[in-house]
Design a protein around this motif. Structure first.
Motif, PDB file in Angstrom:
ATOM      1  N   LEU A  15      31.722  -3.663  53.495  1.00  0.00           N
ATOM      2  CA  LEU A  15      30.965  -2.419  53.384  1.00  0.00           C
ATOM      3  C   LEU A  15      29.488  -2.662  53.657  1.00  0.00           C
ATOM      4  O   LEU A  15      28.808  -1.811  54.237  1.00  0.00           O
ATOM      5  CB  LEU A  15      31.154  -1.802  51.995  1.00  0.00           C
ATOM      6  CG  LEU A  15      32.550  -1.279  51.651  1.00  0.00           C
ATOM      7  CD1 LEU A  15      32.549  -0.666  50.258  1.00  0.00           C
ATOM      8  CD2 LEU A  15      33.037  -0.252  52.673  1.00  0.00           C
ATOM      9  N   SER A  51      37.579   7.128  44.714  1.00  0.00           N
ATOM     10  CA  SER A  51      37.100   8.209  45.564  1.00  0.00           C
ATOM     11  C   SER A  51      38.221   9.176  45.928  1.00  0.00           C
ATOM     12  O   SER A  51      39.397   8.790  45.989  1.00  0.00           O
ATOM     13  CB  SER A  51      36.519   7.633  46.863  1.00  0.00           C
ATOM     14  OG  SER A  51      35.529   6.665  46.603  1.00  0.00           O
ATOM     15  N   THR A 100      31.932   7.309  53.045  1.00  0.00           N
ATOM     16  CA  THR A 100      30.850   7.412  52.073  1.00  0.00           C
ATOM     17  C   THR A 100      29.668   6.549  52.483  1.00  0.00           C
ATOM     18  O   THR A 100      28.502   6.968  52.361  1.00  0.00           O
ATOM     19  CB  THR A 100      31.344   7.014  50.672  1.00  0.00           C
ATOM     20  OG1 THR A 100      32.296   7.984  50.226  1.00  0.00           O
ATOM     21  CG2 THR A 100      30.192   6.958  49.680  1.00  0.00           C
ATOM     22  N   VAL A 101      29.925   5.349  52.978  1.00  0.00           N
ATOM     23  CA  VAL A 101      28.821   4.496  53.425  1.00  0.00           C
ATOM     24  C   VAL A 101      28.079   5.156  54.583  1.00  0.00           C
ATOM     25  O   VAL A 101      26.847   5.152  54.643  1.00  0.00           O
ATOM     26  CB  VAL A 101      29.330   3.099  53.809  1.00  0.00           C
ATOM     27  CG1 VAL A 101      28.223   2.265  54.440  1.00  0.00           C
ATOM     28  CG2 VAL A 101      29.890   2.379  52.583  1.00  0.00           C
ATOM     29  N   ASP A 128      36.503   3.899  51.969  1.00  0.00           N
ATOM     30  CA  ASP A 128      35.140   4.367  51.684  1.00  0.00           C
ATOM     31  C   ASP A 128      34.153   4.178  52.827  1.00  0.00           C
ATOM     32  O   ASP A 128      32.937   4.309  52.630  1.00  0.00           O
ATOM     33  CB  ASP A 128      34.603   3.717  50.403  1.00  0.00           C
ATOM     34  CG  ASP A 128      35.164   4.386  49.155  1.00  0.00           C
ATOM     35  OD1 ASP A 128      35.137   5.621  49.089  1.00  0.00           O
ATOM     36  OD2 ASP A 128      35.642   3.676  48.253  1.00  0.00           O
ATOM     37  N   HIS A 159      30.968   7.950  43.614  1.00  0.00           N
ATOM     38  CA  HIS A 159      32.426   7.781  43.702  1.00  0.00           C
ATOM     39  C   HIS A 159      33.030   8.495  44.903  1.00  0.00           C
ATOM     40  O   HIS A 159      34.100   9.108  44.806  1.00  0.00           O
ATOM     41  CB  HIS A 159      33.109   8.262  42.414  1.00  0.00           C
ATOM     42  CG  HIS A 159      32.868   7.381  41.236  1.00  0.00           C
ATOM     43  ND1 HIS A 159      33.399   6.115  41.124  1.00  0.00           N
ATOM     44  CD2 HIS A 159      32.129   7.563  40.112  1.00  0.00           C
ATOM     45  CE1 HIS A 159      33.010   5.565  39.988  1.00  0.00           C
ATOM     46  NE2 HIS A 159      32.227   6.417  39.358  1.00  0.00           N
ATOM     47  N   GLY A 160      32.355   8.411  46.026  1.00  0.00           N
ATOM     48  CA  GLY A 160      32.927   8.943  47.254  1.00  0.00           C
ATOM     49  C   GLY A 160      33.143  10.430  47.289  1.00  0.00           C
ATOM     50  O   GLY A 160      33.919  10.928  48.110  1.00  0.00           O
ATOM     51  N   VAL A 177      30.973   4.034  45.634  1.00  0.00           N
ATOM     52  CA  VAL A 177      32.315   4.071  46.201  1.00  0.00           C
ATOM     53  C   VAL A 177      33.306   3.673  45.113  1.00  0.00           C
ATOM     54  O   VAL A 177      32.940   3.243  44.032  1.00  0.00           O
ATOM     55  CB  VAL A 177      32.445   3.123  47.413  1.00  0.00           C
ATOM     56  CG1 VAL A 177      31.478   3.509  48.512  1.00  0.00           C
ATOM     57  CG2 VAL A 177      32.225   1.665  46.987  1.00  0.00           C
ATOM     58  N   GLU A 211      32.543  -1.054  42.898  1.00  0.00           N
ATOM     59  CA  GLU A 211      32.345  -1.739  44.174  1.00  0.00           C
ATOM     60  C   GLU A 211      33.247  -2.967  44.291  1.00  0.00           C
ATOM     61  O   GLU A 211      33.381  -3.545  45.386  1.00  0.00           O
ATOM     62  CB  GLU A 211      30.876  -2.129  44.352  1.00  0.00           C
ATOM     63  CG  GLU A 211      30.036  -1.111  45.097  1.00  0.00           C
ATOM     64  CD  GLU A 211      29.599   0.077  44.255  1.00  0.00           C
ATOM     65  OE1 GLU A 211      29.178   1.111  44.827  1.00  0.00           O
ATOM     66  OE2 GLU A 211      29.649  -0.019  43.019  1.00  0.00           O
ATOM     67  N   SER A 219      37.462   9.970  51.447  1.00  0.00           N
ATOM     68  CA  SER A 219      36.785   8.682  51.578  1.00  0.00           C
ATOM     69  C   SER A 219      37.721   7.517  51.271  1.00  0.00           C
ATOM     70  O   SER A 219      37.753   6.525  51.989  1.00  0.00           O
ATOM     71  CB  SER A 219      35.573   8.631  50.644  1.00  0.00           C
ATOM     72  OG  SER A 219      34.838   7.437  50.832  1.00  0.00           O
ATOM     73  N   GLY A 220      38.499   7.650  50.184  1.00  0.00           N
ATOM     74  CA  GLY A 220      39.334   6.545  49.738  1.00  0.00           C
ATOM     75  C   GLY A 220      40.400   6.149  50.741  1.00  0.00           C
ATOM     76  O   GLY A 220      40.751   4.965  50.840  1.00  0.00           O
TER      77      GLY A 220
END
Length: 596
Positions: A160, A119, A131-132, A128, A60-61, A116, A149, A123-124
């Motif tokens: 993403l 987040s 995070t990737v 995200d 979750h980021g 993700v 996702e 990140s959000g």
């Protein structure tokens, strides 16, 4: 400082004590001598090869170490007591994974979805992408999709995966987003137009003749926990049927070793990450949806990496043939990872199931941070800081997010009620789904803002979904039915208790079952009984207004009015109702009377 990850006692398969089993065990003992995993020929590998499978789920980021209870795990001690350990943060996760891989030339890293979505702001705020990028640096090889996702829809998920600038916000840096280096698997997510999976259904890891196939699925019930817009044009197929279908496909391609990545989970009998659910007297070890899936997935699948419930377990569940099979989950937010050893038989191409073992490790914070992840976090924090550090309100103490009714849930509901009354003065009440409240607010928060100051970043962590606040008309009968749906139908086994705004009160009797747990005669709005024939103007987020989380009655509302996003409503409420000299006190969370 110790650099050795904490670990549980090994979970290792054992044969059933039957004549046939003992005979097979004897044969295996002959076939697997102590040095069988090492080749005695300098240029030819041995028959058996250990493959390390590292896995985690539900990140979750959370790139930075999560705070409060979200950043701790419970460890069972030898004397039966427990202690908590601070855990998580991708700088530490990277170090632990890299240390774990040392001495394991055959190592693959997989994940169970929800990496993700929901987040924190770091990140959000950037959809995200951070995070990737972090997952790429963690050398993740493959993951299933999870329900989160799909928070921004299939098109954003494809971005993403494949890269490219965000269609509305554009590029955040001078370099175009490259996308994931690893494949997202979505075997049971069908595009209604093409009738095919929206992403790859499976992927095969290969090294020096060793082949292991991975099939990725998310829970069939994803449409019930994601906004209607996020799953528009998609059909989510049965998890078990889908895994069995693609296991046959892989076998026809000569892949006999198979791992299922399943974004669905279970509930262990203990909250301690190292609880031995296979020990004598542990009963079934885990309960919940994953048990039926595991019992019915074809024996061709050798292990299941799971998620969704944010629980920690390493258990064996018998497959349809009665053979034990490993089912694992590594909690959430990057606090744990699972280390599983799969012994690959080069002659058969299959996993020697009796040699499979697995255990969970804590991502402790007593190891050096991975510098490349520190640099990545610093880069995105620099971009986020002007927005994230902005004060939006003041609190006089911690506003927690735990319990059947949480203070944070009540505060969010109050904010939506206040915003609803700005749109329509006739708004009577607000309801908030508990899963949409992702964190509480901490009085002594980290950072330069000072005690009691609530920043935009902290507010974003509470409500990261960008749901709109909607108004609908419900009859009193529909409102009562919605309250009953908290503990009945799809929510009976795992109740979802709506967080009520001030003025709505009732009693929840947990000694009863099903819908009877809601004491109908106790339901009051501002002290008056609910009139079944009256119409009430109700504020709620778009997810609930669409009947999400198993609340079909809320989806029957009339005269809808769509407002701003829920975070904006919370920011507006905190700004208008608090100051440094007059902070908001934590709500008492006493609107629901609970009988146990």
């Amino acid at each position: 400082m110790s650099s050795v990850p904490r670990r549980t006692r090994r979970r290792t398969y054992a044969f059933l004590a039957s004549a046939a089993g003992l005979a097979t065990a004897a044969a295996l003992a002959t076939a697997l001598p102590a040095d069988a995993h090492e080749s005695h020929h300098p240029h030819r590998p041995g028959r058996y090869q250990d493959v390390q499978l590292l896995s985690f789920n539900d990140l979750h980021g959370n790139l930075e170490p999560p705070s409060g209870s979200s950043g701790r795990v419970t460890e069972l001690q030898p004397d039966g007591t427990t202690k908590t350990i601070d855990a998580g943060g991708v700088e530490y996760l990277a170090t632990h994974l890299r240390q774990a891989r040392k001495g394991h030339p055959y190592s693959v890293t997989a994940a169970g979805g929800d990496l993700v979505g929901a987040s924190p702001l770091l990140s959000g705020l950037f959809h995200d992408e951070p995070t990737v990028e972090a997952l790429n640096k963690l050398d993740l090889d493959v993951t299933s999709v999870g329900n989160h996702e799909f928070d921004e829809g299939a098109r954003e998920l494809a971005r993403l995966q494949n890269g490219g600038c965000h269609p509305k916000d554009g590029c955040y840096t001078d370099q175009e987003f490259q996308g994931a280096d690893f494949p997202y698997l979505a075997a049971n997510v069908q595009d209604d137009k093409t009738g095919k999976p929206i992403l790859k259904p499976y992927w095969v890891w290969k090294k020096n003749g060793v082949k292991i196939g991975f099939i990725g699925v998310t829970l069939e019930g994803t449409p019930g926990v994601v906004s209607a817009e996020g799953v528009k044009g998609l059909t989510f197929k049965d998890e078990t049927e889908t895994i069995n279908k693609y296991a046959k496909v892989l076998q026809r391609q000569g892949v006999q070793s198979i791992v299922a990545l399943v974004h669905e989970g279970g509930y262990p009998a203990s909250g301690s990450y190292n609880y031995d659910c296979d020990s004598p007297g542990a009963g079934d070890g885990i309960s919940g949806p994953i048990v039926d899936i595991a019992k019915n997935v074809t024996p061709a699948v050798d292990a299941l990496v799971t998620g969704h419930t944010h629980q920690a377990y390493v258990c064996t569940v018998p497959d349809p043939s009665g053979r034990p099979r490993m089912v694992t989950s590594a909690s959430s937010f990057g606090r744990l990872y699972t280390d599983t050893t799969l012994t690959y038989d080069r002659r058969t191409g299959d996993i020697v199931r009796t040699a499979v073992n697995s255990d969970n490790h804590v991502v402790t914070r007593d190891v050096p941070k991975a510098q490349d992840l520190t640099d990545l976090i610093g880069k995105w924090n620099t971009l986020a800081a002007p927005i994230g550090n902005r004060p939006i309100g003041y609190i006089s103490g911690d506003i927690g997010n735990t319990g059947t009714e949480s203070p944070m849930g009540d505060l969010v509901a109050d904010a939506q009620l206040a915003y609803g009354r700005e749109l329509d003065p006739k708004t009577s009440l607000a309801l908030m789904n508990p899963g949409g409240v992702r964190a509480g607010l901490t009085y002594a928060a980290k950072g330069a803002e000072g005690d009691g100051v609530v920043t935009y970043a902290e507010g974003f962590t509470v409500q990261p979904f960008s749901n709109t606040v909607n108004l609908v008309d419900l009859t009193g009968a529909q409102l009562v039915q919605a309250l009953k749906e908290q503990v009945s139908g799809p929510n009976e086994a795992a109740p979802r208790i709506l967080q009520p705004s001030a003025g709505l009160t009732y009693t929840l009797d947990l000694t009863k079952s099903g819908a009877d747990r809601v004491v109908t005669d106790s339901i009051r709005l501002n002290g008056a009984p609910i009139d079944p024939a009256a119409t009430y103007r109700v504020a709620m987020n778009a997810f609930l207004a669409g009947g999400g989380d198993g609340f079909p009655s809320l989806g029957q509302g009339k005269n809808p009015l769509v407002g701003t996003d829920d975070l904006a409503a919370l920011v507006k409420y905190l700004t208008a109702n608090s100051s440094a000299s007059s902070p908001i006190a934590p709500p008492a969370a006493n609107r629901i009377t609970i009988i146990k």
